[in-house]
Design a protein around this motif. Structure first.
Motif, mmCIF file in Angstrom:
data_model
loop_
_atom_site.group_PDB
_atom_site.id
_atom_site.type_symbol
_atom_site.label_atom_id
_atom_site.label_comp_id
_atom_site.label_asym_id
_atom_site.label_seq_id
_atom_site.Cartn_x
_atom_site.Cartn_y
_atom_site.Cartn_z
ATOM 1 N N UNK A 244 0.832 -1.210 0.000
ATOM 2 C CA UNK A 244 0.000 0.000 0.000
ATOM 3 C C UNK A 244 0.862 1.254 0.000
ATOM 4 N N UNK A 245 1.993 1.179 0.692
ATOM 5 C CA UNK A 245 2.898 2.326 0.716
ATOM 6 C C UNK A 245 3.481 2.625 -0.645
ATOM 7 N N UNK A 246 3.853 1.577 -1.361
ATOM 8 C CA UNK A 246 4.406 1.779 -2.712
ATOM 9 C C UNK A 246 3.362 2.392 -3.653
ATOM 10 N N UNK A 247 2.085 2.141 -3.348
ATOM 11 C CA UNK A 247 1.003 2.707 -4.156
ATOM 12 C C UNK A 247 0.568 4.074 -3.635
ATOM 13 N N UNK A 248 1.298 4.587 -2.639
ATOM 14 C CA UNK A 248 0.986 5.896 -2.046
ATOM 15 C C UNK A 248 -0.418 5.950 -1.424
ATOM 16 N N UNK A 249 -0.894 4.810 -0.933
ATOM 17 C CA UNK A 249 -2.199 4.761 -0.277
ATOM 18 C C UNK A 249 -2.081 4.883 1.240
ATOM 19 N N UNK A 250 -0.922 4.588 1.766
ATOM 20 C CA UNK A 250 -0.657 4.800 3.197
ATOM 21 C C UNK A 250 0.730 5.405 3.328
ATOM 22 N N UNK A 251 0.969 6.022 4.470
ATOM 23 C CA UNK A 251 2.293 6.570 4.776
ATOM 24 C C UNK A 251 2.745 6.016 6.116
ATOM 25 N N UNK A 252 4.040 6.104 6.369
ATOM 26 C CA UNK A 252 4.626 5.639 7.633
ATOM 27 C C UNK A 252 5.389 6.810 8.255
ATOM 28 N N UNK A 253 4.668 7.673 8.991
ATOM 29 C CA UNK A 253 5.314 8.872 9.538
ATOM 30 C C UNK A 253 6.440 8.570 10.508
ATOM 31 N N UNK A 254 6.402 7.412 11.159
ATOM 32 C CA UNK A 254 7.496 6.966 12.017
ATOM 33 C C UNK A 254 7.525 5.447 11.946
ATOM 34 N N UNK A 255 8.664 4.827 12.253
ATOM 35 C CA UNK A 255 8.780 3.373 12.107
ATOM 36 C C UNK A 255 7.674 2.627 12.856
ATOM 37 N N UNK A 256 6.953 1.787 12.118
ATOM 38 C CA UNK A 256 5.912 0.993 12.733
ATOM 39 C C UNK A 256 4.582 1.695 12.894
ATOM 40 N N UNK A 257 4.504 2.974 12.491
ATOM 41 C CA UNK A 257 3.273 3.756 12.620
ATOM 42 C C UNK A 257 2.766 4.103 11.223
ATOM 43 N N UNK A 258 1.576 3.616 10.904
ATOM 44 C CA UNK A 258 1.031 3.811 9.568
ATOM 45 C C UNK A 258 -0.194 4.705 9.619
ATOM 46 N N UNK A 259 -0.345 5.574 8.623
ATOM 47 C CA UNK A 259 -1.479 6.478 8.565
ATOM 48 C C UNK A 259 -1.989 6.537 7.127
ATOM 49 N N UNK A 260 -3.190 7.125 6.992
ATOM 50 C CA UNK A 260 -3.743 7.271 5.655
ATOM 51 C C UNK A 260 -4.537 8.561 5.570
ATOM 52 N N UNK A 261 -4.823 8.965 4.350
ATOM 53 C CA UNK A 261 -5.607 10.169 4.100
ATOM 54 C C UNK A 261 -7.037 9.964 4.607
ATOM 55 N N UNK A 262 -7.654 11.036 5.118
ATOM 56 C CA UNK A 262 -9.010 10.942 5.664
ATOM 57 C C UNK A 262 -10.009 10.448 4.628
#
Length: 252
Positions: free
Chosen positions: A13-31
């Motif tokens: 998902x990260x490679x598809x720019x659907x999620x981000x990892x603002x810090x190691x082990x912490x994943x977030x996504x657009x609202x």
């Protein structure tokens, strides 16, 4: 899912720019993406997901609390729900790091329960965050009063009394700890009943001590504790369970 499977899917998902990892082990996504994902989740799956999330944090928080303070007794007697894998901690340092990352969530209205308040108690106490401790315990107490959970009331009033003592409010500390003692005495059914009782008594004495709330800024910053309540008996007879400055166990 297992950690390796989850990690693989999140990387994809990260490679598809659907999620981000603002810090190691912490994943977030657009609202917007989050709302779309929620819309795809229906029926039983949607009903069970929040329960698993809450269960994960409840069991993880207890594991962190016991890693930080091994002398404490577990309060959760149930096993995790199917599909829930709580965090595990090899020592106090890992537990502290987890609390630092999660304590804002544990203190949010979404997650506040007396169990989560119990779990985060020592973490907040060691860092001198007694105002946060007081606010959290009050919120947790409100939930136990609504539900009528006397076990939760006993634990929460004890911890709330401790927070008031740290903040230099002996009258409030005395009131909550006395109430906690009455509840613990009425609920003495587990093997550790005497230890819990004595622990509440020690906090009661600390609340009446002239040292209450007098922790230096150095101590608060570095997690040092105030003088141990067991060395803090200043007489008086605040409750019928104190006779001659000693603790009267519940079976006496």
């Amino acid at each position: 899912m297992t950690r390796p499977t989850t990690r693989h899917l999140l990387d994809e998902l990260g490679r598809a720019n659907l999620v981000t990892e603002p810090s190691p082990g912490r994943t977030s996504m657009d609202d917007l993406l989050r709302a779309y994902a929620a819309a795809l989740t229906i029926g039983r799956e949607r009903q069970e997901a929040p329960a698993r999330l809450h269960d994960h944090y409840a069991h993880s928080a207890q594991a962190a609390a016991l890693a930080l303070s091994p002398h404490r007794f577990p309060i959760l007697t149930t096993t995790p729900l199917a599909g829930v894998t709580p965090e595990r901690f090899s020592g106090a340092d890992e537990a502290v790091a987890w609390f630092q990352a999660e304590h804002h969530l544990l203190m949010s209205r979404t997650f506040v329960t007396w169990q989560s308040a119990w779990a985060v108690h020592d973490f907040l106490d060691r860092r001198g965050r007694w105002q946060e401790q007081s606010q959290l315990q009050r919120a947790a107490l409100a939930t136990t009063l609504v539900s009528g959970d006397r076990v939760g009331q006993a634990h929460t009033r004890r911890n709330l009394g401790w927070a008031h003592a740290r903040l230099g409010r002996p009258e409030l500390a005395h009131a909550h700890l006395a109430y906690a003692l009455d509840l613990f005495e009425a609920l003495m059914v587990s093997e550790d009943r005497h230890t819990r009782y004595v622990h509440a008594v020690q906090r009661f004495h600390h609340a009446r001590s002239p040292w209450s709330g007098r922790v230096s800024s150095h101590g608060a910053e570095h997690g040092d504790r105030a003088p141990h309540p067991a060395h803090d008996d200043h007489g008086g007879r605040p409750s019928r369970r104190y006779r001659g400055g000693r603790v009267v166990p519940p079976h006496a």
